[in-house]
Design a protein around this motif. Structure first.
Motif, mmCIF file in Angstrom:
data_model
loop_
_atom_site.group_PDB
_atom_site.id
_atom_site.type_symbol
_atom_site.label_atom_id
_atom_site.label_comp_id
_atom_site.label_asym_id
_atom_site.label_seq_id
_atom_site.Cartn_x
_atom_site.Cartn_y
_atom_site.Cartn_z
ATOM 1 N N THR A 78 -25.828 17.581 10.642
ATOM 2 C CA THR A 78 -25.994 16.552 11.649
ATOM 3 C C THR A 78 -24.874 16.593 12.674
ATOM 4 O O THR A 78 -24.469 15.588 13.218
ATOM 5 N N HIS B 84 -26.597 2.904 14.124
ATOM 6 C CA HIS B 84 -27.485 3.631 13.211
ATOM 7 C C HIS B 84 -28.001 4.898 13.889
ATOM 8 O O HIS B 84 -27.943 5.030 15.115
ATOM 9 N N CYS B 85 -28.584 5.777 13.050
ATOM 10 C CA CYS B 85 -29.041 7.069 13.607
ATOM 11 C C CYS B 85 -30.081 6.868 14.704
ATOM 12 O O CYS B 85 -30.104 7.621 15.677
ATOM 13 N N ALA C 179 -29.552 8.986 18.167
ATOM 14 C CA ALA C 179 -30.072 10.367 18.027
ATOM 15 C C ALA C 179 -30.498 10.934 19.386
ATOM 16 O O ALA C 179 -30.112 12.049 19.753
ATOM 17 N N LEU D 219 -24.768 12.443 12.193
ATOM 18 C CA LEU D 219 -25.767 11.476 12.674
ATOM 19 C C LEU D 219 -25.976 10.299 11.718
ATOM 20 O O LEU D 219 -26.299 9.196 12.136
ATOM 21 N N MET D 220 -25.805 10.554 10.419
ATOM 22 C CA MET D 220 -26.101 9.518 9.426
ATOM 23 C C MET D 220 -24.873 8.663 9.057
ATOM 24 O O MET D 220 -24.969 7.759 8.247
ATOM 25 N N ARG E 287 -23.017 6.550 10.770
ATOM 26 C CA ARG E 287 -22.912 5.246 11.441
ATOM 27 C C ARG E 287 -21.601 5.088 12.233
ATOM 28 O O ARG E 287 -21.144 3.967 12.467
ATOM 29 N N ASP F 93 -26.366 5.628 6.750
ATOM 30 C CA ASP F 93 -27.806 5.358 6.847
ATOM 31 C C ASP F 93 -28.574 5.946 5.662
ATOM 32 O O ASP F 93 -29.553 5.379 5.205
#
Ligand code: IPD
Length: 350
Positions: free
Chosen positions: A57, A287-288, A292, A315-316, A318, A344
């Protein structure tokens, strides 16, 4: 009623929040600022730039040889733009009638019937166009209802139907639809429709970033003293976290920087970095689905993403710093007081 306030106000916090009416001349200034960073139109691109994920990510930017393989996700990308526009029209319409507000994780974490309806419209449209089975979906409201937030290798849509729900509820004029698409955990494209301003930001991996079909680019400011930085207060009101948030803001403000801002939508904040209106946006607690699409837009506009501790963007996780360049990102990172935020994807990691 909401629409009448659209031409409106700007959110500035430097310990206190101040609202300004934007005069017509400022609207032109904004257009001028975006065109300052506008290089070419989407159709006249000759060189492709790639956004790669060095870890699942994590984003970085490299240059691809001309004539590189055609993007296989063009149809999905074009459709995402169409769906975001449709969703935005729905949000504008909903803003004219009564808005029913509910809460999620806390009394300040708001959700409305519109969030839920618009997410359904987006997911139903995507399923109708591309079928039911091939794609995964991560949607803010679906996750709130208990659907796990899992990013697998499957082509996955990551959706925030109404980013800036609090703004929407109050008629504060920045609300965005955010749709991203990842394949094998790599982000392929992102679309952010700032629906009250009617601005469509979009980017595909390797193809540059655009606002309303004009190419956008991050600012070239390297001197932190000449920067504007965005951050947000988020939705956690525990005194320890709020203290850290304000302490970080104070430290950054007193570097000193030209100013601190916040639009109330993470997706829009990232687009403001991408088009060079500000130098950086950072937040812990997002949050993602908030970031994103913006992640692709910022990197394709020449910017970068890092974790708040200076490590690779995840990305996950936070938490994120998005900036025009490494010098600005690292200078901000020095001042950030980190506090914990549950990932997340924490549920599946347990
Ligand atoms: C929120 C917005 C806000 C950010 C919060 C997010 P939502 O998203 O992006 O700017 O500070 O962390 O949760 O709830 O309006 O979709």
């Amino acid at each position: 009623m909401l629409l009448h306030r659209v031409r409106g106000c700007f959110f500035l916090f430097e310990a206190v929040v101040v609202l300004f009416q934007i005069p017509p001349s400022l609207k032109h200034l904004k257009i001028h600022l975006s065109s300052r960073h506008c290089q070419t139109s989407e159709s006249s691109l000759s060189e492709a730039t790639f956004v790669n994920l060095s870890s699942p990510t994590c984003l970085s930017r490299t240059t691809a040889a001309p004539g590189a393989m055609a993007d296989p996700w063009q149809r999905a990308y074009d459709f995402a733009v169409e769906v975001a526009r449709k969703a935005g029209a729905e949000i504008r319409k909903a803003g004219e009638s009564e808005i029913r507000v509910m809460t999620k994780s806390s009394t300040v974490d708001l959700v409305t019937k519109t969030d839920e309806r618009v997410e359904k419209i987006i997911i139903d449209s995507l399923k109708e166009e591309f079928g039911n089975d091939t794609y995964g979906f991560i949607g803010e409201e679906s996750v709130a209802k208990g659907i796990p937030c899992i990013l697998t290798d499957k082509p996955t849509w990551i959706i925030d139907p109404v980013d800036g729900t609090t703004n929407f509820v109050h008629g504060f004029p920045f609300v965005a639809v955010s749709i991203a698409f990842a394949v094998k955990k790599r982000l392929e494209f992102g679309v952010v429709y700032s629906c009250l301003e009617d601005k469509m930001y979009k980017a595909r991996r390797g193809k540059g970033a655009f606002c309303d079909d004009e190419r956008i680019q991050v600012s070239d400011v390297k001197d932190i003293h000449k920067s504007i930085i965005i951050s947000e207060h988020g939705t956690d009101r525990s005194p320890e976290k709020v203290t850290k948030i304000f302490s970080t803001m104070q430290r950054i403000l007193c570097i000193p920087v030209h100013g601190l801002r916040g639009s109330g939508t993470a997706a829009t904040n990232m687009c403001l970095v991408a088009c060079g209106a500000v130098e950086a946006f950072f937040e812990i607690g997002i949050h993602c689905w908030d970031i994103a699409a913006g992640a692709v837009i910022v990197t394709e506009a020449g910017g970068m993403l890092l974790d708040v501790d200076g490590g690779p963007f995840d990305l996950m996780s936070r938490r994120m710093v998005s900036a025009n360049n490494e010098v600005i990102a690292n200078r901000i990172i020095k001042e950030i007081e980190i506090f914990p935020a549950e990932r997340d994807d924490a549920v599946i990691k347990k």
